[in-house]
Scaffold this motif. Structure first.
Motif, PDB file in Angstrom:
ATOM      1  N   ALA A 208      31.282  -0.088  12.410  1.00 55.09           N
ATOM      2  CA  ALA A 208      31.540  -0.499  11.012  1.00 55.09           C
ATOM      3  C   ALA A 208      32.959  -1.549  11.514  1.00 55.09           C
ATOM      4  CB  ALA A 208      32.477   0.256   9.629  1.00 55.09           C
ATOM      5  N   ASN A 209      32.608  -1.357  12.338  1.00 55.04           N
ATOM      6  CA  ASN A 209      34.502  -2.680  12.900  1.00 55.04           C
ATOM      7  C   ASN A 209      33.866  -3.858  12.729  1.00 55.04           C
ATOM      8  OD1 ASN A 209      36.387  -2.556  14.930  1.00 55.04           O
ATOM      9  ND2 ASN A 209      34.893  -3.954  15.764  1.00 55.04           N
ATOM     10  N   SER A 210      32.583  -4.835  13.547  1.00 53.58           N
ATOM     11  CA  SER A 210      32.248  -6.040  13.792  1.00 53.58           C
ATOM     12  C   SER A 210      30.954  -6.130  13.174  1.00 53.58           C
ATOM     13  CB  SER A 210      32.534  -6.404  14.904  1.00 53.58           C
ATOM     14  OG  SER A 210      31.891  -6.040  15.668  1.00 53.58           O
ATOM     15  N   PHE A 211      31.206  -7.060  12.248  1.00 53.35           N
ATOM     16  CA  PHE A 211      29.347  -7.415  11.751  1.00 53.35           C
ATOM     17  C   PHE A 211      28.491  -8.077  13.071  1.00 53.35           C
ATOM     18  CE2 PHE A 211      29.883  -6.493   7.685  1.00 53.35           C
ATOM     19  CZ  PHE A 211      31.881  -7.306   7.117  1.00 53.35           C
ATOM     20  N   PRO A 212      27.369  -7.927  13.269  1.00 51.63           N
ATOM     21  CA  PRO A 212      26.744  -6.507  11.862  1.00 51.63           C
ATOM     22  C   PRO A 212      27.155  -5.024  12.086  1.00 51.63           C
ATOM     23  CG  PRO A 212      24.685  -7.837  13.598  1.00 51.63           C
ATOM     24  CD  PRO A 212      25.820  -8.128  14.159  1.00 51.63           C
ATOM     25  N   TYR A 213      26.670  -4.765  11.391  1.00 53.02           N
ATOM     26  CA  TYR A 213      27.010  -3.106  11.532  1.00 53.02           C
ATOM     27  C   TYR A 213      25.789  -2.775  12.441  1.00 53.02           C
ATOM     28  CZ  TYR A 213      30.528  -3.460   7.716  1.00 53.02           C
ATOM     29  OH  TYR A 213      31.852  -3.244   7.477  1.00 53.02           O
ATOM     30  N   THR A 214      26.055  -1.674  12.455  1.00 56.40           N
ATOM     31  CA  THR A 214      24.742  -1.334  13.992  1.00 56.40           C
ATOM     32  C   THR A 214      24.814   0.507  13.884  1.00 56.40           C
ATOM     33  OG1 THR A 214      25.798  -1.734  15.862  1.00 56.40           O
ATOM     34  CG2 THR A 214      24.408  -3.500  15.335  1.00 56.40           C
ATOM     35  N   PHE A 215      24.069   0.368  14.116  1.00 56.14           N
ATOM     36  CA  PHE A 215      22.936   1.922  14.171  1.00 56.14           C
ATOM     37  C   PHE A 215      22.874   2.383  15.989  1.00 56.14           C
ATOM     38  CE2 PHE A 215      23.313   3.316   9.486  1.00 56.14           C
ATOM     39  CZ  PHE A 215      23.194   2.461   9.685  1.00 56.14           C
ATOM     40  N   GLY A 216      23.701   3.996  16.249  1.00 61.77           N
ATOM     41  CA  GLY A 216      22.549   4.765  17.591  1.00 61.77           C
ATOM     42  C   GLY A 216      21.324   4.567  16.716  1.00 61.77           C
ATOM     43  N   GLN A 217      20.380   4.890  18.013  1.00 60.22           N
ATOM     44  CA  GLN A 217      18.848   5.048  18.237  1.00 60.22           C
ATOM     45  C   GLN A 217      18.915   6.660  17.312  1.00 60.22           C
ATOM     46  OE1 GLN A 217      20.957   5.930  20.675  1.00 60.22           O
ATOM     47  NE2 GLN A 217      19.925   7.381  21.990  1.00 60.22           N
ATOM     48  N   GLY A 218      19.697   7.601  16.709  1.00 65.38           N
ATOM     49  CA  GLY A 218      18.859   8.879  16.526  1.00 65.38           C
ATOM     50  C   GLY A 218      19.229   9.247  17.641  1.00 65.38           C
ATOM     51  N   THR A 219      19.055  10.493  17.392  1.00 65.13           N
ATOM     52  CA  THR A 219      19.620  11.867  18.008  1.00 65.13           C
ATOM     53  C   THR A 219      18.287  12.838  16.744  1.00 65.13           C
ATOM     54  OG1 THR A 219      21.185  11.891  19.104  1.00 65.13           O
ATOM     55  CG2 THR A 219      20.659  13.692  19.299  1.00 65.13           C
ATOM     56  N   LYS A 220      17.001  13.438  17.694  1.00 63.01           N
ATOM     57  CA  LYS A 220      16.244  14.027  17.418  1.00 63.01           C
ATOM     58  C   LYS A 220      16.710  15.581  18.158  1.00 63.01           C
ATOM     59  CE  LYS A 220      11.584  15.418  15.599  1.00 63.01           C
ATOM     60  NZ  LYS A 220       9.779  14.483  15.671  1.00 63.01           N
ATOM     61  N   LEU A 221      17.318  16.542  16.478  1.00 66.36           N
ATOM     62  CA  LEU A 221      17.642  18.327  16.627  1.00 66.36           C
ATOM     63  C   LEU A 221      15.973  18.160  16.419  1.00 66.36           C
ATOM     64  CD1 LEU A 221      19.393  19.907  17.401  1.00 66.36           C
ATOM     65  CD2 LEU A 221      20.785  19.596  15.270  1.00 66.36           C
ATOM     66  N   GLU A 222      15.866  19.439  17.287  1.00 61.72           N
ATOM     67  CA  GLU A 222      14.865  20.426  17.421  1.00 61.72           C
ATOM     68  C   GLU A 222      14.807  22.035  18.012  1.00 61.72           C
ATOM     69  OE1 GLU A 222      11.172  17.545  17.995  1.00 61.72           O
ATOM     70  OE2 GLU A 222      12.437  17.699  19.937  1.00 61.72           O
ATOM     71  N   ILE A 223      14.050  22.814  16.826  1.00 66.81           N
ATOM     72  CA  ILE A 223      14.281  24.481  17.062  1.00 66.81           C
ATOM     73  C   ILE A 223      13.746  24.370  18.862  1.00 66.81           C
ATOM     74  CG2 ILE A 223      13.718  26.362  15.748  1.00 66.81           C
ATOM     75  CD1 ILE A 223      13.920  24.927  13.153  1.00 66.81           C
ATOM     76  N   LYS A 224      14.343  25.010  19.124  1.00 68.81           N
ATOM     77  CA  LYS A 224      13.935  25.930  20.304  1.00 68.81           C
ATOM     78  C   LYS A 224      12.830  27.284  19.863  1.00 68.81           C
ATOM     79  CE  LYS A 224      16.887  26.367  23.889  1.00 68.81           C
ATOM     80  NZ  LYS A 224      17.935  26.333  24.705  1.00 68.81           N
TER      81      LYS A 224
END
Lengths: 122, 107
Positions: free
Chosen positions: B91-107
């Motif tokens: 949220a430092n500058s426009f456009p706000y951007t997201f990471g691509q995501g990290t999926k946390l799965e059960i081993k």
């Protein structure tokens, strides 16, 4: 409790417009912004913009600027997001969220609405 | 636009494990970073804001750190309800951007 509730699923044809609503409750509506974020099927999150309900100021992502209009109705504590000239690339879940102000801008989003699925298909 | 890159993209872990997810910004964003948790079919939920501040109601096993370009989200002892996808957002500058995501799965 604090919540934002969105309108229901929409199906639109290419070239049409869609308007999604977001009704807030449990807090002073004009003390926070409303932000919109979308998520295409199987993809990540894309910020679309925010609106200040107190004065109507908006900030839109350049990618959709010219096609999007965000408004609010302070008499009903409701925010609206209208997207025009829809294409299949606009098929996504659209979320609204209460936006928290920091240093003159809206930064973090909490809570989020339940999401509105917009499908664009001929 | 500021690019946010998360690593790993997915991780398998067991209940009780300590897990760390990293988010790197393509340019400095001070501490203007948030972390969200998203479960399948649900809206994202704010966990951490301003890089290291715990959102009210979020369990203390979640913590965030970093500033500038490198940030981490740590879950100190995984619980069954923590298996989800995690996103960072600048949220430092426009456009706000997201990471691509990290999926946390059960081993």
């Amino acid at each position: 409790q604090i919540q934002v509730l969105q309108s229901g699923t929409e199906v639109k044809k290419p070239g049409a417009s869609v308007k999604v609503s977001c009704k807030a409750s449990g807090y002073t509506f004009t003390n926070f912004g409303i932000s919109w974020v979308r998520q295409a099927p199987g993809h990540g999150l894309e910020w679309m913009g925010w609106i200040n309900p107190d004065n109507g100021d908006t900030n839109y992502a350049q990618k959709i600027q010219g096609r999007v209009t965000m408004t609010t109705d302070t008499s009903t504590n409701t925010g609206y997001m209208e997207l025009r000239s829809l294409t299949s690339d606009d098929t996504a879940i659209y979320y609204c969220a209460r936006a928290h102000r920091n240093s003159g801008s809206y930064t973090w989003f909490d809570p989020w609405g339940q999401g509105t699925l917009v499908t664009v298909s001929s | 636009d500021i690019q946010m890159t998360q690593s790993p993209s997915s991780v398998s872990a067991s209940v009780g494990d300590r897990v760390t997810i990293t988010c790197r910004a393509s340019q400095g964003i001070n501490s203007w970073l948030a972390w969200y948790q998203q479960k399948p079919g649900k809206a994202p939920k704010l966990l951490i804001y301003a890089a290291s501040s715990l959102q009210s109601g979020v369990p203390s096993r979640f913590s965030g750190s970093g500033s500038g370009t490198d940030f981490t989200l740590t879950i100190s002892s995984l619980q069954p309800e923590d298996f989800a996808t995690y996103y960072c957002q600048q949220a430092n500058s426009f456009p706000y951007t997201f990471g691509q995501g990290t999926k946390l799965e059960i081993k």
